[in-house]
Design an enzyme around this catalytic site. Structure first.
Site, PDB file in Angstrom:
ATOM      1  N   SER A   1      -5.235  -0.165   2.398  1.00 47.94           N
ATOM      2  CA  SER A   1      -6.597  -0.636   2.677  1.00 47.94           C
ATOM      3  C   SER A   1      -7.501   0.573   2.867  1.00 47.94           C
ATOM      4  O   SER A   1      -7.040   1.630   3.308  1.00 47.94           O
ATOM      5  CB  SER A   1      -6.570  -1.457   3.957  1.00 47.94           C
ATOM      6  OG  SER A   1      -7.859  -1.541   4.504  1.00 47.94           O
TER       7      SER A   1
ATOM      8  N   LYS B   1      -0.494   0.143   8.031  1.00 51.19           N
ATOM      9  CA  LYS B   1      -0.646   0.405   6.590  1.00 51.19           C
ATOM     10  C   LYS B   1      -0.305   1.863   6.261  1.00 51.19           C
ATOM     11  O   LYS B   1       0.306   2.141   5.219  1.00 51.19           O
ATOM     12  CB  LYS B   1      -2.077   0.075   6.133  1.00 51.19           C
ATOM     13  CG  LYS B   1      -2.366  -1.413   6.083  1.00 51.19           C
ATOM     14  CD  LYS B   1      -1.611  -2.072   4.938  1.00 51.19           C
ATOM     15  CE  LYS B   1      -1.862  -3.549   4.820  1.00 51.19           C
ATOM     16  NZ  LYS B   1      -1.019  -4.205   3.805  1.00 51.19           N
TER      17      LYS B   1
END
Ligand code: GDP
Length: 354
Positions: free
Chosen positions: A108, A141
């Site tokens: 992301s 992430k």
């Protein structure tokens, strides 16, 4: 990747996974493996191991994740870090054990430091502190990216990571408390139109389909007070932060392009095993609100709720690496919002609302 390769899309019912499945189907890939979260709980290591050993997928798109907007990230930090670390750890390790040929991990743009120079290049990862409202999600992430790189280095796997910018499109989350900004704005302007038209039946159906409307938004729209003539649409924060938006069909196209044409080993040699995916243009949230208002066709007032957080001041990806590989997006923002609004209304119709 051949047309009959066994391709597993983790998270195929979400915004990203459903777009990848649609694109692969349209391109004639016939051997997709899909499991709902009820059929396979990706947080359970034993279930994931048994699934991989049985199905032996050749290619894996990792689109399963707990995602949400600024308020959801800020309210449920434990869920965001736990779910994402569990899901990605199980999937990446099982892919290695079972000899997956290539895996695509979706990161992301919020993994980059809060005060990153703009546009953000891939090499800025881990060069500064993160944005506090989504730090647990970003840390998860980043761990996923580092896992892919470490497995490539130690075991010679072919695990790529991509960093999508803010995404929108069909199958997005339109719940006003947990969604991202664009679906929230589309829905709020639509609700404002219905309020203006005094269409109480459609308002009730919308609420049944997309989740309840929080009290403060009801009050601003005038749903609680139907005599007010001009409903107001509430935009969170100051409207000043800048964001970049990509239609999810473009994202899916880029993911398939990378799966087909980029290999992690060669990419790592030129520091390219992380690739940003965006359109390279941003706008202020206030401008996004004006554009969405125009597309939905609402002429009332906008109000800014500064008790809600702004988040990171700007998120714009440097997409020169992806451009250099020969990929570009096709769907402009106005057209993308129009298509998404169309989908939103159509999807409501399918289950009874107009
Ligand atoms: P972010 O990119 O991680 O900050 O995620 P969001 O998409 O949730 O928010 C982007 C920006 O839009 C932030 O500055 C929010 O404050 C702003 N925003 C304005 N109105 C809304 C809204 O109704 N919902 C959400 N989620 N964000 C909004």
């Amino acid at each position: 990747m051949e047309k009959d390769s066994k391709i597993y899309i983790a998270g195929h019912r979400g915004l990203v996974g459903s777009a990848i499945a649609r694109s692969l189907n349209a391109l004639g890939y016939t051997n997709l493996i899909l499991r709902t979260s009820r059929e396979l709980d990706l947080k359970r290591q034993a279930e994931v191991e048994a699934f991989f050993a049985r199905e032996r997928p050749e290619y894996v798109f990792m689109a399963a994740a707990r995602v949400g907007g600024i308020l959801a990230n800020n309210t449920y930090p434990a869920d965001f870090i736990y779910d994402n670390i569990a899901i990605q750890t199980n999937l990446i390790h099982a892919s290695y054990i079972n000899g997956v040929k290539k895996l695509l991990f979706l990161g992301s743009s919020c993994i980059y430091p809060r005060h990153c120079p703009q546009p953000m290049k891939e090499e800025y990862l881990l060069t500064g502190p993160l944005e506090p409202t989504n730090e647990p999600y970003a840390v998860a992430k980043i761990a996923g990216i580092k896992m892919c790189q470490s497995y490539n280095r130690q075991y010679g796997t072919n695990f790529m990571s991509v960093m999508p910018t803010n995404l929108y499109g069909p199958n997005d989350n339109f719940d006003l408390e947990t969604s991202h900004v664009l679906p929230a704005l589309i829905r709020k302007f639509h609700l404002a139109k219905l309020t203006l038209e005094k269409d109480r039946e459609c308002l009730a159906r919308d609420e049944a389909q997309y989740g309840s409307i929080p009290g403060d938004i009801k009050a601003a729209l005038g749903i609680a007070c139907p005599s007010r003539l001009t409903p107001r649409v509430t935009v969170w924060g100051t409207g000043g932060p800048r964001r970049e938006f990509l239609h999810v069909d473009d994202l899916a196209d880029a993911c398939i392009f990378i799966m087909r044409h980029v290999n992690a080993t060669a990419a790592a040699a030129s520091n390219s095993d992380i690739i940003n995916i965006g359109c390279g243009q941003d706008l202020a949230i206030k401008e996004l609100a004006e554009l969405t208002r125009e597309v939905v066709g609402f002429e009332g007032e906008l109000v800014f709720d500064t008790t809600k957080p702004d988040g990171t001041p700007q998120k714009l990806l440097d997409v020169s690496k992806l451009k250099g590989l020969g990929w570009e997006p096709k769907i402009g923002l106005r057209d993308g919002i129009r298509r998404t609004y169309e989908w939103y209304r159509q999807s409501g119709k399918d289950t009874g609302s107009s």
